[in-house]
Design a protein around this motif. Structure first.
Motif, PDB file in Angstrom:
ATOM      1  N   LEU A   1      -4.778  61.372 -55.014  1.00 38.40           N
ATOM      2  CA  LEU A   1      -5.008  60.722 -56.302  1.00 38.40           C
ATOM      3  C   LEU A   1      -5.671  61.685 -57.286  1.00 38.40           C
TER       4      LEU A   1
ATOM      5  N   ASN B   1       2.595  55.760 -55.562  1.00 37.27           N
ATOM      6  CA  ASN B   1       2.169  54.689 -56.453  1.00 37.27           C
ATOM      7  C   ASN B   1       1.379  53.635 -55.692  1.00 37.27           C
ATOM      8  N   PRO B   2       0.318  53.107 -56.304  1.00 41.86           N
ATOM      9  CA  PRO B   2      -0.413  52.013 -55.656  1.00 41.86           C
ATOM     10  C   PRO B   2       0.484  50.804 -55.467  1.00 41.86           C
TER      11      PRO B   2
ATOM     12  N   ARG C   1       1.852  47.256 -56.000  1.00 46.15           N
ATOM     13  CA  ARG C   1       1.905  46.512 -57.254  1.00 46.15           C
ATOM     14  C   ARG C   1       0.905  45.366 -57.221  1.00 46.15           C
TER      15      ARG C   1
ATOM     16  N   SER D   1      -6.231  49.891 -63.161  1.00 45.56           N
ATOM     17  CA  SER D   1      -5.761  51.237 -62.856  1.00 45.56           C
ATOM     18  C   SER D   1      -6.839  51.954 -62.068  1.00 45.56           C
ATOM     19  N   VAL D   2      -6.442  53.035 -61.399  1.00 42.82           N
ATOM     20  CA  VAL D   2      -7.409  53.841 -60.660  1.00 42.82           C
ATOM     21  C   VAL D   2      -8.471  54.376 -61.607  1.00 42.82           C
TER      22      VAL D   2
ATOM     23  N   ARG E   1      -5.741  47.560 -53.713  1.00 41.47           N
ATOM     24  CA  ARG E   1      -4.352  47.944 -53.977  1.00 41.47           C
ATOM     25  C   ARG E   1      -4.271  49.308 -54.646  1.00 41.47           C
ATOM     26  N   TYR E   2      -5.382  49.752 -55.224  1.00 44.55           N
ATOM     27  CA  TYR E   2      -5.415  51.017 -55.964  1.00 44.55           C
ATOM     28  C   TYR E   2      -6.270  52.076 -55.263  1.00 44.55           C
TER      29      TYR E   2
ATOM     30  N   THR F   1      -0.106  60.605 -63.963  1.00 43.03           N
ATOM     31  CA  THR F   1      -0.695  59.272 -63.966  1.00 43.03           C
ATOM     32  C   THR F   1       0.147  58.312 -64.804  1.00 43.03           C
TER      33      THR F   1
ATOM     34  N   ARG G   1       3.324  57.346 -62.972  1.00 45.76           N
ATOM     35  CA  ARG G   1       3.131  56.311 -61.954  1.00 45.76           C
ATOM     36  C   ARG G   1       3.025  54.933 -62.591  1.00 45.76           C
ATOM     37  N   GLN G   2       2.281  54.853 -63.706  1.00 43.18           N
ATOM     38  CA  GLN G   2       2.114  53.570 -64.386  1.00 43.18           C
ATOM     39  C   GLN G   2       3.447  53.071 -64.933  1.00 43.18           C
TER      40      GLN G   2
ATOM     41  N   ARG H   1       5.637  51.819 -62.161  1.00 47.14           N
ATOM     42  CA  ARG H   1       5.151  50.533 -61.688  1.00 47.14           C
ATOM     43  C   ARG H   1       5.559  49.411 -62.649  1.00 47.14           C
TER      44      ARG H   1
END
Length: 300
Positions: free
Chosen positions: A13, A20-21, A23, A30-31, A68-69, A282, A285-286, A289
């Motif tokens: 990370l 990806n974390p 969902r 978010s992280v 989840r993150y 980052t 990934r968002q 998702r």
């Protein structure tokens, strides 16, 4: 470059290469937001106040939402340290001499620790385990470019100066935490040392206190740093270093180019590009998702 090893999730990370974390139900999570909230909590109440449930409560979510993150507290504290430490400032390697560069490096690193003193309570991580720790190590080594020190000596010198910065910051932070010790003023003439140290039991310390060392206003750690740098300077002036340098193959980075404006601009551009790359990963990934969420909604 060797093949990238399989990394623990926290380190992945930090480098922006994690999967990806899972969902989650809240797209605004978010992280980065989790880490920022944890840092705010540690700054306000100390590291012991940081827990997954406390951070979740601060964000208005359930602890399961966080998992989840960020899957564990150790993962969270690693990311907290990475963010709190930050990258070295640009002026670290803009000074004229290696000695000035290391002094700026030392003071900047000590300042980063004191801005978030709870970082000092975390165990020392493996070298270069995260991008910012690698950036600090790189900056220290780069400060010695132009000297006849070989790579091993540059690394050792960087670790020596870094260790002094961390130790000094730990002492200052502890002094701040203990500013009120049992209701007794620990600072100045009314301090514990001045009140309890007697000439019979501690004659030399008593003499130093009477001479005004507690009220001198001088930086007690500057002397140590200067002597470290004196030692490096004396070593550089010795005959063994010259012989070692003569035996080394010529290297392009062994010329003192830190005063060159284009070189400084190029190094700054590299740091900015690396930061932008991590931000882009980052964002990727968002975005992925979000796309999966939209696809799932269309499928129902």
């Amino acid at each position: 470059m060797s093949e990238q090893p399989e990394l623990p999730r926290g380190i992945a990370l930090a480098w922006g290469v994690a999967a990806n974390p899972q969902r989650g139900p809240k797209r605004e999570m978010s992280v980065e937001k989790i880490v920022d909230a944890a840092i705010d909590l540690a700054d306000a109440e100390g590291l012991t106040a940081v827990s997954m449930s406390a951070v979740a409560s601060r964000l208005g979510f359930t602890p399961m939402s966080l998992y989840r993150y960020v899957t564990a507290k150790d993962e969270l504290t690693l990311l907290m340290q990475e963010t709190a430490l930050g990258a070295p400032p640009d002026d670290v390697n803009e000074a004229e001499s290696w000695r000035e560069r290391l002094t700026v490096y030392h003071d900047a690193l000590m300042g980063s620790y004191l801005a978030h003193p709870w970082v000092l309570e975390l165990p020392l991580a493996t070298l270069t385990v995260t991008p910012n720790s690698a950036a600090w190590l790189d900056a220290g080594i780069a400060a010695l470019v132009g000297t006849p020190l070989d790579d091993d000596a540059r690394l050792s010198t960087t670790l020596l100066v870094s260790g002094h910065a961390r130790s000094a910051a730990a002492v200052v932070a502890e002094q701040h935490r203990g500013a009120d010790f049992g209701g007794v003023d620990t600072d100045g003439e009314g301090g514990v040392l001045d009140a309890l140290v007697t000439a019979d039991a501690f004659p030399d310390l008593r003499r130093a206190i009477d001479a005004g060392v507690l009220q001198s206003g001088t930086d007690p750690f500057r002397f140590g740093l200067e002597r470290i740098l004196d030692g490096i300077a004396a070593y550089l002036a010795g005959p063994n270093v010259g012989e070692t340098a003569a035996a080394l193959p010529a290297r392009a980075d062994d010329s003192d180019v830190h005063g060159d404006k284009k070189y400084r601009e190029a190094r700054k551009a590299v740091r900015e590009a690396e930061k932008a790359l991590r931000a882009a990963r980052t964002h990727q990934r968002q975005t992925l998702r979000d796309a999966r969420e939209r696809q799932a909604k269309r499928a129902t």
